[in-house]
Scaffold this active site. Sequence first.
Site, PDB file in Angstrom:
ATOM      1  N   ARG A   1       0.833  -1.205   0.000  1.00  0.00           N
ATOM      2  CA  ARG A   1       0.000   0.000   0.000  1.00  0.00           C
ATOM      3  C   ARG A   1       0.871   1.260   0.000  1.00  0.00           C
ATOM      4  O   ARG A   1       0.350   2.372  -0.044  1.00  0.00           O
ATOM      5  CB  ARG A   1      -0.950   0.015   1.196  1.00  0.00           C
ATOM      6  CG  ARG A   1      -1.747  -1.263   1.328  1.00  0.00           C
ATOM      7  CD  ARG A   1      -3.207  -1.093   0.989  1.00  0.00           C
ATOM      8  NE  ARG A   1      -3.836  -2.393   0.847  1.00  0.00           N
ATOM      9  CZ  ARG A   1      -4.051  -3.013  -0.310  1.00  0.00           C
ATOM     10  NH1 ARG A   1      -3.719  -2.445  -1.450  1.00  0.00           N
ATOM     11  NH2 ARG A   1      -4.629  -4.203  -0.353  1.00  0.00           N
TER      12      ARG A   1
ATOM     13  N   HIS B   1       9.094  -5.896  -6.498  1.00  0.00           N
ATOM     14  CA  HIS B   1       7.893  -5.252  -7.034  1.00  0.00           C
ATOM     15  C   HIS B   1       7.629  -3.966  -6.267  1.00  0.00           C
ATOM     16  O   HIS B   1       7.575  -3.966  -5.044  1.00  0.00           O
ATOM     17  CB  HIS B   1       6.700  -6.211  -6.919  1.00  0.00           C
ATOM     18  CG  HIS B   1       5.530  -5.848  -7.784  1.00  0.00           C
ATOM     19  ND1 HIS B   1       4.924  -4.615  -7.740  1.00  0.00           N
ATOM     20  CD2 HIS B   1       4.850  -6.562  -8.716  1.00  0.00           C
ATOM     21  CE1 HIS B   1       3.930  -4.592  -8.613  1.00  0.00           C
ATOM     22  NE2 HIS B   1       3.861  -5.760  -9.229  1.00  0.00           N
TER      23      HIS B   1
ATOM     24  N   TYR C   1       1.832  -1.054  -5.249  1.00  0.00           N
ATOM     25  CA  TYR C   1       0.769  -0.833  -6.248  1.00  0.00           C
ATOM     26  C   TYR C   1       0.321   0.613  -6.319  1.00  0.00           C
ATOM     27  O   TYR C   1      -0.213   1.068  -7.322  1.00  0.00           O
ATOM     28  CB  TYR C   1      -0.502  -1.620  -5.876  1.00  0.00           C
ATOM     29  CG  TYR C   1      -0.379  -3.104  -5.919  1.00  0.00           C
ATOM     30  CD1 TYR C   1       0.317  -3.733  -6.944  1.00  0.00           C
ATOM     31  CD2 TYR C   1      -1.010  -3.895  -4.953  1.00  0.00           C
ATOM     32  CE1 TYR C   1       0.407  -5.111  -6.989  1.00  0.00           C
ATOM     33  CE2 TYR C   1      -0.928  -5.269  -4.999  1.00  0.00           C
ATOM     34  CZ  TYR C   1      -0.219  -5.875  -6.016  1.00  0.00           C
ATOM     35  OH  TYR C   1      -0.138  -7.233  -6.060  1.00  0.00           O
TER      36      TYR C   1
ATOM     37  N   HIS D   1       4.240  -1.008 -11.988  1.00  0.00           N
ATOM     38  CA  HIS D   1       3.094  -0.726 -12.857  1.00  0.00           C
ATOM     39  C   HIS D   1       3.300   0.688 -13.403  1.00  0.00           C
ATOM     40  O   HIS D   1       3.431   1.627 -12.609  1.00  0.00           O
ATOM     41  CB  HIS D   1       1.790  -0.792 -12.066  1.00  0.00           C
ATOM     42  CG  HIS D   1       1.510  -2.149 -11.504  1.00  0.00           C
ATOM     43  ND1 HIS D   1       0.397  -2.409 -10.742  1.00  0.00           N
ATOM     44  CD2 HIS D   1       2.179  -3.327 -11.610  1.00  0.00           C
ATOM     45  CE1 HIS D   1       0.408  -3.690 -10.395  1.00  0.00           C
ATOM     46  NE2 HIS D   1       1.475  -4.267 -10.899  1.00  0.00           N
TER      47      HIS D   1
ATOM     48  N   GLU E   1       5.690  -3.306 -16.263  1.00  0.00           N
ATOM     49  CA  GLU E   1       4.789  -4.467 -16.337  1.00  0.00           C
ATOM     50  C   GLU E   1       3.698  -4.225 -17.373  1.00  0.00           C
ATOM     51  O   GLU E   1       3.130  -3.129 -17.461  1.00  0.00           O
ATOM     52  CB  GLU E   1       4.179  -4.739 -14.956  1.00  0.00           C
ATOM     53  CG  GLU E   1       3.250  -5.954 -14.963  1.00  0.00           C
ATOM     54  CD  GLU E   1       2.894  -6.478 -13.578  1.00  0.00           C
ATOM     55  OE1 GLU E   1       3.474  -6.011 -12.578  1.00  0.00           O
ATOM     56  OE2 GLU E   1       2.027  -7.372 -13.516  1.00  0.00           O
TER      57      GLU E   1
ATOM     58  N   ASP F   1       3.010 -10.052 -17.846  1.00  0.00           N
ATOM     59  CA  ASP F   1       2.071 -10.727 -16.956  1.00  0.00           C
ATOM     60  C   ASP F   1       1.040 -11.441 -17.835  1.00  0.00           C
ATOM     61  O   ASP F   1       0.313 -10.796 -18.599  1.00  0.00           O
ATOM     62  CB  ASP F   1       1.412  -9.688 -16.038  1.00  0.00           C
ATOM     63  CG  ASP F   1       0.520 -10.326 -14.972  1.00  0.00           C
ATOM     64  OD1 ASP F   1      -0.316 -11.171 -15.342  1.00  0.00           O
ATOM     65  OD2 ASP F   1       0.656  -9.961 -13.796  1.00  0.00           O
TER      66      ASP F   1
ATOM     67  N   HIS G   1      -2.523 -10.323 -17.347  1.00  0.00           N
ATOM     68  CA  HIS G   1      -2.739  -8.961 -17.843  1.00  0.00           C
ATOM     69  C   HIS G   1      -2.787  -8.897 -19.371  1.00  0.00           C
ATOM     70  O   HIS G   1      -3.662  -8.239 -19.926  1.00  0.00           O
ATOM     71  CB  HIS G   1      -1.636  -8.021 -17.340  1.00  0.00           C
ATOM     72  CG  HIS G   1      -1.631  -7.845 -15.853  1.00  0.00           C
ATOM     73  ND1 HIS G   1      -0.697  -7.063 -15.204  1.00  0.00           N
ATOM     74  CD2 HIS G   1      -2.422  -8.350 -14.877  1.00  0.00           C
ATOM     75  CE1 HIS G   1      -0.924  -7.091 -13.894  1.00  0.00           C
ATOM     76  NE2 HIS G   1      -1.957  -7.875 -13.678  1.00  0.00           N
TER      77      HIS G   1
ATOM     78  N   HIS H   1       5.240 -12.863 -15.238  1.00  0.00           N
ATOM     79  CA  HIS H   1       4.284 -13.090 -14.162  1.00  0.00           C
ATOM     80  C   HIS H   1       3.329 -14.164 -14.651  1.00  0.00           C
ATOM     81  O   HIS H   1       2.609 -13.956 -15.632  1.00  0.00           O
ATOM     82  CB  HIS H   1       3.517 -11.803 -13.829  1.00  0.00           C
ATOM     83  CG  HIS H   1       4.301 -10.859 -12.973  1.00  0.00           C
ATOM     84  ND1 HIS H   1       3.902  -9.564 -12.755  1.00  0.00           N
ATOM     85  CD2 HIS H   1       5.442 -11.046 -12.265  1.00  0.00           C
ATOM     86  CE1 HIS H   1       4.787  -8.980 -11.940  1.00  0.00           C
ATOM     87  NE2 HIS H   1       5.728  -9.860 -11.639  1.00  0.00           N
TER      88      HIS H   1
ATOM     89  N   ASP I   1      -8.288  -7.851 -14.724  1.00  0.00           N
ATOM     90  CA  ASP I   1      -7.165  -8.087 -13.822  1.00  0.00           C
ATOM     91  C   ASP I   1      -7.564  -8.856 -12.568  1.00  0.00           C
ATOM     92  O   ASP I   1      -7.362  -8.382 -11.450  1.00  0.00           O
ATOM     93  CB  ASP I   1      -6.489  -6.750 -13.455  1.00  0.00           C
ATOM     94  CG  ASP I   1      -5.144  -6.966 -12.776  1.00  0.00           C
ATOM     95  OD1 ASP I   1      -4.707  -8.123 -12.647  1.00  0.00           O
ATOM     96  OD2 ASP I   1      -4.544  -5.958 -12.352  1.00  0.00           O
TER      97      ASP I   1
ATOM     98  N   HIS J   1      -6.570 -12.426 -11.056  1.00  0.00           N
ATOM     99  CA  HIS J   1      -5.690 -13.585 -11.256  1.00  0.00           C
ATOM    100  C   HIS J   1      -6.371 -14.869 -10.797  1.00  0.00           C
ATOM    101  O   HIS J   1      -7.143 -14.856  -9.845  1.00  0.00           O
ATOM    102  CB  HIS J   1      -4.397 -13.421 -10.452  1.00  0.00           C
ATOM    103  CG  HIS J   1      -3.604 -12.203 -10.826  1.00  0.00           C
ATOM    104  ND1 HIS J   1      -2.345 -11.961 -10.344  1.00  0.00           N
ATOM    105  CD2 HIS J   1      -3.886 -11.163 -11.640  1.00  0.00           C
ATOM    106  CE1 HIS J   1      -1.886 -10.821 -10.838  1.00  0.00           C
ATOM    107  NE2 HIS J   1      -2.815 -10.313 -11.618  1.00  0.00           N
TER     108      HIS J   1
ATOM    109  N   GLU K   1       1.771 -15.137  -9.195  1.00  0.00           N
ATOM    110  CA  GLU K   1       1.057 -14.152  -8.361  1.00  0.00           C
ATOM    111  C   GLU K   1      -0.395 -14.594  -8.272  1.00  0.00           C
ATOM    112  O   GLU K   1      -1.315 -13.814  -8.493  1.00  0.00           O
ATOM    113  CB  GLU K   1       1.105 -12.764  -8.991  1.00  0.00           C
ATOM    114  CG  GLU K   1       2.481 -12.193  -9.234  1.00  0.00           C
ATOM    115  CD  GLU K   1       2.406 -10.882  -9.998  1.00  0.00           C
ATOM    116  OE1 GLU K   1       1.812 -10.845 -11.090  1.00  0.00           O
ATOM    117  OE2 GLU K   1       2.942  -9.885  -9.489  1.00  0.00           O
TER     118      GLU K   1
HETATM  119 ZN    ZN Z   1      -2.595  -8.190 -11.848  1.00  0.00          ZN
HETATM  120 FE    FE Z   2       1.755  -9.033 -12.328  1.00  0.00          FE
HETATM  121 FE    FE Z   3       2.214  -6.234 -10.737  1.00  0.00          FE
END
Ligand code: ZN
Ligand code: FE
Ligand code: FE
Length: 277
Positions: free
Chosen positions: A37, A67, A70, A107, A142, A176, A179, A211, A224, A226, A256
């Site tokens: 976060r 990573h 987000y 991202h 990504e 990904d 994605h 990913h 999106d 997963h 993921e």
């Molecule tokens: Zn995702």
């Molecule tokens: Fe990803």
């Molecule tokens: Fe990601």
Amino acid sequence: MFYIGCHLSPSAGYRAMGETALSIGATTFQFFTRNPRGSKAKAIDPADMAALRALLKEHGFGPLVAHAPYTINPCSKDERTREFARLTLADDLERMEYLPGQFYNFHPGSHTGQGTEKGIELIAEALNSVLKPEQQTTVLLETMAGKGTEVGRRFEELREIIDRVELKDKLGVCLDTCHVSDAGYDIAGDLDGVLTEFDRVIGLSRLHAIHTNDSLNPVGAHKDRHARIGEGYLGKDAFERIINHPALRNLPFVLETPNELPGYAEEIALLKSLRTD
Ligand code: ZN
Ligand code: FE
Ligand code: FE
């Protein structure tokens, strides 16, 4: 060597994270550099980092993928949000120097109504302000599913970002699978076609990590969500092709998927069983 692993947490320390990876049969892994976060990062413990480096070397791990949180958005319309993203990226890249030679994935961002072109411009600007010639980390953009105003749903958008960055040798792409399928690329039905397109637009030499996620939604859904391998629209056979493809097979594959550790151990074992050597 098959580099396969999953997303792990460094909350118990970095060496401990490497041991967890070993315990589930992983040969690479991904971790958040700080709370996803986006809160403040814990201070680095150089001894713990050195201990992880020794473990990675001893057990022949492939390159790791860090990573970014987000929540950072280097192409927000709000300047304070952009500034926070730049500070976070710069701080993370400094911390990554304790683990030289790994990847740092982020991202690209959401343009929040300014339009894709403006978003691309701002993302490149942020990268130009944080990348350093002496850094030993390769930063990965990504591929995104295209929900909301996300930039990076089309290979062309990533290519445009790369074109505007000065230190291009510090930049690559993480694909990904969930994605790209959500973005409209039929990676399950036409893997060769999607990779040919990737090569034409970006160049496969820029592709550094995968990913490895199934998707709860069909091609082009822009959702999106997963799914575990074989429990989504891509299906087990697609992943058998993906992990064995000559253009991909030497890259690190990171799961993921919605799993706890025992589920990840099973998924890693499943993918190992599908690997041809
Ligand atoms: Zn995702
Ligand atoms: Fe990803
Ligand atoms: Fe990601």
